[in-house]
Design an enzyme around this catalytic site. Structure first.
Site, mmCIF file in Angstrom:
data_model
loop_
_atom_site.group_PDB
_atom_site.id
_atom_site.type_symbol
_atom_site.label_atom_id
_atom_site.label_comp_id
_atom_site.label_asym_id
_atom_site.label_seq_id
_atom_site.Cartn_x
_atom_site.Cartn_y
_atom_site.Cartn_z
ATOM 1 N N ASP A 79 -4.428 -9.290 -8.321
ATOM 2 C CA ASP A 79 -4.700 -8.427 -9.480
ATOM 3 C C ASP A 79 -3.492 -7.684 -10.046
ATOM 4 O O ASP A 79 -3.149 -7.826 -11.230
ATOM 5 C CB ASP A 79 -5.833 -7.438 -9.163
ATOM 6 C CG ASP A 79 -5.682 -6.740 -7.802
ATOM 7 O OD1 ASP A 79 -4.663 -6.958 -7.129
ATOM 8 O OD2 ASP A 79 -6.588 -5.971 -7.439
ATOM 9 N N THR A 83 -0.916 1.015 -10.594
ATOM 10 C CA THR A 83 -2.187 0.455 -10.134
ATOM 11 C C THR A 83 -2.945 1.449 -9.261
ATOM 12 O O THR A 83 -4.126 1.282 -9.004
ATOM 13 C CB THR A 83 -1.970 -0.892 -9.400
ATOM 14 O OG1 THR A 83 -3.223 -1.553 -9.272
ATOM 15 C CG2 THR A 83 -1.344 -0.695 -8.037
ATOM 16 N N GLU A 95 0.829 -1.213 0.000
ATOM 17 C CA GLU A 95 0.000 0.000 0.000
ATOM 18 C C GLU A 95 0.858 1.256 0.000
ATOM 19 O O GLU A 95 0.569 2.217 -0.699
ATOM 20 C CB GLU A 95 -0.923 0.009 1.234
ATOM 21 C CG GLU A 95 -1.962 -1.098 1.248
ATOM 22 C CD GLU A 95 -3.123 -0.845 0.285
ATOM 23 O OE1 GLU A 95 -3.169 0.234 -0.332
ATOM 24 O OE2 GLU A 95 -3.984 -1.744 0.160
#
Ligand SMILES: *[C@@H]1O[C@H](CO)[C@@H](O)[C@H](O)[C@H]1NC(C)=O
Ligand SMILES: *[C@@H]1O[C@H](CO)[C@@H](O)[C@H](O)[C@H]1NC(C)=O
Ligand SMILES: *[C@@H]1O[C@H](CO)[C@@H](O)[C@H](O)[C@H]1NC(C)=O
Ligand SMILES: *[C@@H]1O[C@H](CO)[C@@H](O)[C@H](O)[C@H]1NC(C)=O
Ligand SMILES: *[C@@H]1O[C@H](CO)[C@@H](O)[C@H](O)[C@H]1NC(C)=O
Ligand SMILES: *[C@@H]1O[C@H](CO)[C@@H](O)[C@H](O)[C@H]1NC(C)=O
Length: 579
Positions: A277, A474, A137
């Site tokens: 993903d 992303t 993150e």
């Protein structure tokens, strides 16, 4: 004479009128369409500033805005921390939402606000804080936000007063990157999921991480190495990626969670959604950004495996990496990024059909629920929330760029209307706790500014993208595709330093995907010319580096079984933002 002349004159006027009337009509239509796009762009601009200004007033310099109570949350150490463990006692935030807004401010053309933000960050931001953060993150949001903003700031076309900008963001990014490095100090080279920014890896830290956590670092850390000349960041990310790839099953599938010390899988089921993903996304985008065939080879093998084991018509379920047997028949909202990735690859028709299904779900609920049970056609009992996720808007942008089909603008308009209708409150934009009641939750995620607003803005006005190819991380931060980055290979790349992860089987680059049966083969049509084949498909491109001069040198699309086309950039079906 004069009569004839006037008759002729009338006839020619008539002819001229007949000839140009469709043009007048067409231009009236396109004027209307252009006005509509401008109107929608302004609607998105208003959304961005409503979110941004409320953050700046009620939350800055804390991490994120709580729009219902007009307060803040220091959420950097909560991201990915479902059990809310080891929360810091004395941490006052890192201006996370401001960092996430930097690249969007440039896209929206607000240079004065951007410069104000850079100045504040350079004087006030420190990463020397006793906070345990999630590496994934923090990488995509903070490191990516800083690196992207640094590149945009130093790009002369964005009218920044260069004199006021002196690499402040890069200095911050490099400091953060150094704090990441101890996480990679494991026997496998796979990074710990968690690291304390001040003290490094904590005692008794969990060794469990996800595929995304190990495989989505290469864009940001690679860019940081290219910018600073310090190859350690890229080397660490690449080593982790290679190790991860070496752990794939003989079916070329990966699991979802693993142990960084033993290098063994913990959860064998995986799909294209949460936990995995961006692994796929980064292989493809790393290939575009850095031009190394190694990334393409990994991407292509895993893409074929996804199409083979996870795809069911336009939907994607999960499967066990060891057997390829379907495990969970669920749609998750994160999967909606996949069509965007397929557009980059050139499989536009497949992207279109999945995107339409996702949009139907959006229309059914007004927004997209976090999880939906495909086999029972019902909402997941607990995951009924919608935390302002941008993936559908992202795919919509890519599909519109690739096709210019105005239908995608209508999708964008519908997304904007839903957001304004259901999630806008006086103090910002709030997440939805339950899509059946549209009950709100007191949280405005930073990606709403980094991604949602940026993708929607670019959908209605892509002038920022003209003249420069970018990849989006992303988290929606832009990285320009530079020729220079395709050529410089740091010494750290020399694979002999690390265990070779390439199996002999995998080296067989020129195997036709038709024999791999990506698509369900209808009837045996062996011997028929590729363009006549209807369902077996995915013929590889003529050149292994996917370069082409003409369409004939390109392979066959996996879903339509149509010829992939040679792009203006000279790549087979590899669609980029081309001016
Ligand atoms: C955070 O804010 C509190 C209250 O203003 C202050 O006492 C504390 O020192 C701050 N912590 C840090 C690390 O600056
Ligand atoms: C830039 O952002 C600030 C803060 O929201 C706002 O006051 C200003 O009007 C914006 N400028 C432009 C050119 O949009
Ligand atoms: C840094 O933060 C302090 C305290 O909030 C503030 O007074 C100062 O103006 C900030 N620096 C910049 C450049 O904004
Ligand atoms: C780490 O684990 C050991 C053994 O279980 C324990 O004795 C020690 O107190 C733990 N340390 C921390 C900081 O929790
Ligand atoms: C997308 O799907 C729709 C509906 O099936 C179809 O009409 C349209 O032509 C498709 N567009 C592309 C680019 O494949
Ligand atoms: C390659 O391996 C040698 C010997 O182990 C080591 O000294 C060197 O630092 C390595 N290079 C990189 C870039 O990892």
């Amino acid at each position: 004479m004069s009569d004839r002349k006037s008759t002729l004159g009338f006839a020619s006027w008539l002819l001229l009128f007949i000839a140009i009337s469709p043009l007048i009509l067409a231009s009236a239509v396109s004027d209307g369409a252009a006005a509509k796009k401008r109107f929608m762009r302004e609607e998105v601009r208003k959304m961005f500033y409503h979110a941004y200004d409320n953050y700046m007033i009620h939350a800055f310099p804390h991490d994120e805005l709580k729009p219902l109570t007009k307060s803040f949350t220091d959420s950097l150490s909560e991201l990915g921390n479902l059990k809310l463990e080891h929360l810091p006692q004395n941490y006052n935030g890192s201006a996370l939402t401001l960092i996430e807004s930097l690249s969007s401010l440039v896209v929206l053309g607000n240079i004065t606000e951007f410069e104000r933000a850079v100045l504040w960050l350079s004087e006030n931001l420190t990463f020397n804080v006793d906070a345990r953060i999630n590496l994934f993150e923090c990488n995509i949001r903070v490191l990516g936000g800083l690196v992207s903003a640094h590149i945009l700031a130093t790009d002369s076309t964005h009218r920044l007063s260069q004199s006021s900008y002196k690499n402040q963001l890069l200095v911050l990014a490099e400091d953060l990157g150094r704090r990441f490095l101890p996480a990679f100090d494991t026997p496998s080279g796979l990074p710990y999921a968690w690291i304390n920014l001040k003290y490094g890896v904590m005692e008794n830290e969990t060794t469990e991480t996800s595929t995304s956590g190990c495989g989505s670092l290469i864009l940001e850390m690679g860019a940081l190495s290219r910018l600073t000349g310090d190859s350690r960041f890229e080397a660490a990310a690449l080593r982790a990626l290679r190790k991860l790839w070496s752990m794939r099953s003989p079916l070329n599938l990966l699991g979802t969670t693993l142990d960084v010390v033993t290098g063994e899988w913990m959860e064998y089921s995986s799909g294209i959604g949460a936990g995995v993903d961006s692994f796929y996304e980064y292989l493809m985008k790393a290939y575009i950004l850095f031009g190394r065939d190694e990334y393409w080879d990994m991407f292509q093998s895993s893409y074929i495996a996804v199409q083979k084991y996870f795809r069911h018509g336009p939907w994607y379920h999960e499967a066990d990496m060891r057997t390829g047997k379907a495990t969970y028949w669920q749609l998750t909202s994160l999967q909606a990024f996949w069509p965007g990735l397929q557009v980059l690859l050139g499989d536009v028709a497949a992207a279109n059909s999945s995107h339409r299904e996702f949009f139907h779900v959006w229309e059914k609920f007004g927004v997209i629920p976090e999880r939906y049970l495909l086999d029972r056609d019902m909402l997941h009992p607990t995951e009924k929330y919608y935390p302002l996720r941008p993936e559908l808007a992202e795919s919509t942008l890519y599909l519109y760029q690739a096709t210019k089909d105005p239908w995608y603008l209508e999708v964008g308009e519908s997304i904007v209307n839903s957001l304004n209708r259901y999630t806008k409150v006086e103090g910002g934009f709030a997440s939805i706790k339950d899509v059946t009641s549209m009950k709100l939750e007191d949280h405005q995620h930073s990606f709403f500014l980094a991604e949602m607003c940026k993708y929607l803005y670019l959908l209605f006005d892509d002038s920022f993208l003209v003249g420069q190819n970018y990849v989006f991380t992303t988290e929606g931060h832009l990285l320009p595709v530079k020729r220079a980055w395709h050529e410089r290979l740091p010494e750290a790349y020399i694979p002999s330093n690390w265990t070779s992860v390439m199996s002999a089987k995998y080296q067989a680059k020129h195997a036709s995907a038709m024999s791999l049966q990506v698509c369900p083969s209808a009837t045996s049509r062996t011997g028929v010319a590729p363009h006549a084949v209807e369902s077996a498909c995915h013929v590889l491109d003529l050149l292994s580096n996917h370069r082409c001069m003409a369409d004939e040198e390109c392979g066959i699309d996996s879903t339509t079984c149509r010829q992939r086309t040679c792009s203006m950039a000279g790549y087979c079906g590899l669609w980029l933002f081309v001016a």
